[in-house]
Scaffold this motif. Structure first.
Motif, mmCIF file in Angstrom:
data_model
loop_
_atom_site.group_PDB
_atom_site.id
_atom_site.type_symbol
_atom_site.label_atom_id
_atom_site.label_comp_id
_atom_site.label_asym_id
_atom_site.label_seq_id
_atom_site.Cartn_x
_atom_site.Cartn_y
_atom_site.Cartn_z
ATOM 1 N N CYS A 1 -2.079 -9.850 4.026
ATOM 2 C CA CYS A 1 -1.215 -9.166 3.079
ATOM 3 C C CYS A 1 -2.101 -8.747 1.909
ATOM 4 O O CYS A 1 -3.221 -9.220 1.763
ATOM 5 N N HIS B 1 5.872 -14.021 5.042
ATOM 6 C CA HIS B 1 5.969 -12.580 5.227
ATOM 7 C C HIS B 1 6.549 -12.245 6.592
ATOM 8 O O HIS B 1 6.328 -12.961 7.564
ATOM 9 N N ASP C 1 5.608 -6.678 6.704
ATOM 10 C CA ASP C 1 4.926 -6.827 5.417
ATOM 11 C C ASP C 1 3.417 -6.917 5.560
ATOM 12 O O ASP C 1 2.701 -6.885 4.564
#
Length: 198
Positions: free
Chosen positions: A34, A70, A74
């Motif tokens: 991420c 997540h 994402d």
């Protein structure tokens, strides 16, 4: 480094199953991350159940605790050629070393740029500990938490009566928060028994 782009349509979004399969192959093609605004953070696939809508765990590199989770939409896939730019503060040793130091236990990364760590106790015994990746790569504390498979240690002493019940302990649930906490507790108990050194 050019920033990887998020997919622009649902058809371009790799499913969690696709990402897990890429990691499971161990072919070194992608890493799942991420972006926190300043860097790419490696994520571990650790679903809490089979239908978990957010199976990707992001860990605090200092404490080993999951800070957020997540969904597959994402996360980003990036080539492994960019690994070196995302793992420094997410290495498996960081949170363990920090917690041991907080407990007053001196722990020195050693061997081949710190691929395992060494603790010496006052009674002359010592422990080496290291991590294993989910792909079975052993004796490395330098891989990111996202690739965690297990943590283990071996205790050495010339005094056989000083050996703990399990001198070669392994913590292998595959959940970094669980395994790192168990390793820290084990090493702290050894330090309490055999004496801390500075």
């Amino acid at each position: 480094m050019s920033a990887p782009q998020q997919p622009h349509s649902p058809a371009d979004v790799s499913t969690t199953a696709d990402l897990v399969a890429a990691l499971a192959r161990g072919d070194g093609t992608v890493r799942i991350v991420c972006h926190d605004g300043s860097r790419f953070v490696p994520l571990a696939h650790q679903p809490r159940n089979g239908s978990d809508p957010k199976p990707w765990a992001e860990y605090d590199g200092d404490t080993g605790v999951v800070v957020r989770r997540h969904a597959s939409t994402d996360v980003i896939q990036i080539p492994v050629t960019e690994i070196a730019e995302i793992v420094d503060d997410q290495r498996v040793d960081r949170s363990v070393l920090n917690r041991l130091r907080a407990a007053g236990i001196a722990c020195t990364p050693v061997h081949d740029h710190g691929t395992y760590a060494h603790i010496t106790f006052q009674d002359g015994g010592y422990v080496n500990w290291s991590g294993t990746t989910r792909h079975g790569i052993d004796v490395s504390n330098q891989h990111p938490i996202a690739d965690h498979g297990s943590l283990g240690c071996d205790y050495h002493t010339e005094n056989a009566s000083a050996l703990p019940e399990d001198p070669d302990a392994e913590f292998a649930t595959g959940d970094y928060e669980t395994d790192s906490a168990a390793l820290v507790a084990y090493l702290t108990a050894l330090a309490d028994r055999h004496g801390r050194t500075t």
